[in-house]
Design a protein around this motif. Structure first.
Motif, PDB file in Angstrom:
ATOM      1  N   ARG A  84       0.829  -1.224   0.000  1.00  0.00           N
ATOM      2  CA  ARG A  84       0.000   0.000   0.000  1.00  0.00           C
ATOM      3  C   ARG A  84       0.855   1.263   0.000  1.00  0.00           C
ATOM      4  O   ARG A  84       0.548   2.236   0.697  1.00  0.00           O
ATOM      5  N   LEU A  85       1.931   1.246  -0.767  1.00  0.00           N
ATOM      6  CA  LEU A  85       2.795   2.427  -0.879  1.00  0.00           C
ATOM      7  C   LEU A  85       2.342   3.253  -2.088  1.00  0.00           C
ATOM      8  O   LEU A  85       2.992   3.268  -3.141  1.00  0.00           O
ATOM      9  N   ALA A  86       1.207   3.925  -1.905  1.00  0.00           N
ATOM     10  CA  ALA A  86       0.604   4.652  -3.020  1.00  0.00           C
ATOM     11  C   ALA A  86       1.501   5.786  -3.509  1.00  0.00           C
ATOM     12  O   ALA A  86       1.605   6.024  -4.716  1.00  0.00           O
ATOM     13  N   LYS A  87       2.140   6.474  -2.585  1.00  0.00           N
ATOM     14  CA  LYS A  87       2.989   7.608  -3.006  1.00  0.00           C
ATOM     15  C   LYS A  87       4.158   7.122  -3.863  1.00  0.00           C
ATOM     16  O   LYS A  87       4.535   7.770  -4.838  1.00  0.00           O
ATOM     17  N   ALA A  88       4.728   5.977  -3.478  1.00  0.00           N
ATOM     18  CA  ALA A  88       5.841   5.425  -4.262  1.00  0.00           C
ATOM     19  C   ALA A  88       5.356   5.066  -5.673  1.00  0.00           C
ATOM     20  O   ALA A  88       6.040   5.324  -6.669  1.00  0.00           O
ATOM     21  N   ASN A  89       4.167   4.478  -5.748  1.00  0.00           N
ATOM     22  CA  ASN A  89       3.598   4.185  -7.059  1.00  0.00           C
ATOM     23  C   ASN A  89       3.345   5.465  -7.839  1.00  0.00           C
ATOM     24  O   ASN A  89       3.568   5.536  -9.047  1.00  0.00           O
ATOM     25  N   GLY A  90       2.860   6.469  -7.120  1.00  0.00           N
ATOM     26  CA  GLY A  90       2.527   7.748  -7.757  1.00  0.00           C
ATOM     27  C   GLY A  90       3.732   8.434  -8.358  1.00  0.00           C
ATOM     28  O   GLY A  90       3.660   8.958  -9.475  1.00  0.00           O
ATOM     29  N   VAL A  91       4.856   8.428  -7.631  1.00  0.00           N
ATOM     30  CA  VAL A  91       6.030   9.109  -8.179  1.00  0.00           C
ATOM     31  C   VAL A  91       6.550   8.384  -9.428  1.00  0.00           C
ATOM     32  O   VAL A  91       7.060   9.009 -10.355  1.00  0.00           O
TER      33      VAL A  91
ATOM     34  N   ARG B 103      -2.988  13.357  -8.773  1.00  0.00           N
ATOM     35  CA  ARG B 103      -2.928  13.776  -7.362  1.00  0.00           C
ATOM     36  C   ARG B 103      -3.484  12.710  -6.429  1.00  0.00           C
ATOM     37  O   ARG B 103      -3.128  12.662  -5.248  1.00  0.00           O
ATOM     38  N   TRP B 105      -2.781   9.715  -6.114  1.00  0.00           N
ATOM     39  CA  TRP B 105      -1.748   8.853  -5.521  1.00  0.00           C
ATOM     40  C   TRP B 105      -1.187   9.448  -4.232  1.00  0.00           C
ATOM     41  O   TRP B 105      -0.650   8.736  -3.397  1.00  0.00           O
ATOM     42  N   PHE B 106      -1.279  10.765  -4.114  1.00  0.00           N
ATOM     43  CA  PHE B 106      -0.575  11.442  -3.017  1.00  0.00           C
ATOM     44  C   PHE B 106      -1.514  11.976  -1.939  1.00  0.00           C
ATOM     45  O   PHE B 106      -1.057  12.455  -0.911  1.00  0.00           O
ATOM     46  N   LEU B 107      -2.816  11.928  -2.211  1.00  0.00           N
ATOM     47  CA  LEU B 107      -3.773  12.431  -1.234  1.00  0.00           C
ATOM     48  C   LEU B 107      -4.425  11.256  -0.512  1.00  0.00           C
ATOM     49  O   LEU B 107      -4.648  10.217  -1.091  1.00  0.00           O
TER      50      LEU B 107
END
Lengths: 154, 108
Positions: A84-91, B103, B105-107
């Motif tokens: 559940r590392l969404a930010k890592a996926n997002g970057v 956005r 992914w980060f919120l």
């Protein structure tokens, strides 16, 4: 094979960001003739000479990234989702799209460095170079963070 | 032909974002099987995950090449008067649009 390609991808990326950083600083913060420090010398390059190499390096780095991408999609990406590392996926999602925009920028970048009349379009050259540098740095940093994400204690 | 290159770059950024947002891939790649599907094919249990990025790149490349080709019909004397900055402003705006679209992914 994947590890070898990944190392080649990283080495090409290092060369690319080196060239782009020289060129970007050279056009945004040119060396004054009296300056002779290391940082001034770093900026004091003939920026135009880098353009062809940057286009080739960007294409090679992005192509290798494209070859490696399916392995990422099947391996690390699944692990990031499970954790559940969404930010890592997002970057990484941003990296993928920024690189695509960068690939699209290359024709204009090459045109304004190599074919546009001298003395005109300096501002366009500067901003296109800055955009490509930003994309390359983003891709490089994100790639390394994701490659070593277990070391971040996540 | 060379004078159409900035047009290609400008249009590419817009078409790529549109292709991504509306999933207008010209083909789909299935990394688990190594297979390809036409347009934006849905993943199945058999095929595994689907990758559209390559298809979006092709969509944007062909579309912007077509627009760049059409732009050559405009006389050079007229096209030279266009502001060159469009070739960086439009892609820069598209970068911001991409950040906005992703956005989620980060919120939260």
């Amino acid at each position: 094979v994947i590890t070898t390609l990944l190392i080649c991808h990283a080495l090409l990326a290092v060369t690319l960001i080196g060239a782009l950083t020289h060129q970007t600083l050279g056009v945004w913060w040119p060396r004054k003739s009296a300056q002779s420090s290391f940082f001034a010398s770093f900026r004091g390059v003939r920026a135009g000479l880098y353009a062809n190499a940057i286009v080739v390096l960007f294409l090679l780095t992005a192509s290798l990234g494209g070859i490696l991408y399916p392995s990422y999609r099947l391996g690390p990406r699944v692990m990031l989702e499970n954790l559940r590392l969404a930010k890592a996926n997002g970057v990484f999602e941003l990296k993928e799209h920024f690189v695509a925009i960068g690939l699209g920028l290359l024709p204009a970048y090459w045109y304004f460095w190599k074919r546009a009349p001298d003395g005109r379009h300096q501002e366009t050259r500067r901003v296109l170079t800055l955009l490509l540098a930003g994309i390359a740095w983003w891709g490089f940093i994100v790639g390394h963070i994701l490659n070593n994400i277990r070391g971040f204690g996540l | 032909v060379i004078r159409a290159l900035p047009v290609f770059s400008t249009i590419f950024a817009v078409l790529y974002v549109l292709a991504m947002y509306f999933n207008l891939a010209l083909f789909t790649y299935f990394p688990r099987t190594g297979g390809f599907g036409p347009l934006a094919a849905s993943p199945t249990t058999e095929s595994g995950v689907a990758m559209y990025w390559y298809g979006w790149l092709l969509t944007a490349s062909l579309g912007s090449a077509a627009v760049a080709g059409i732009s050559l019909l405009v006389p050079e004397s007229r096209s030279a008067r266009l502001w060159a900055g469009w070739s960086w402003l439009v892609p820069a705006v598209m970068v911001i649009v991409l950040v906005y679209l992703l956005r989620g992914w980060f919120l939260g």
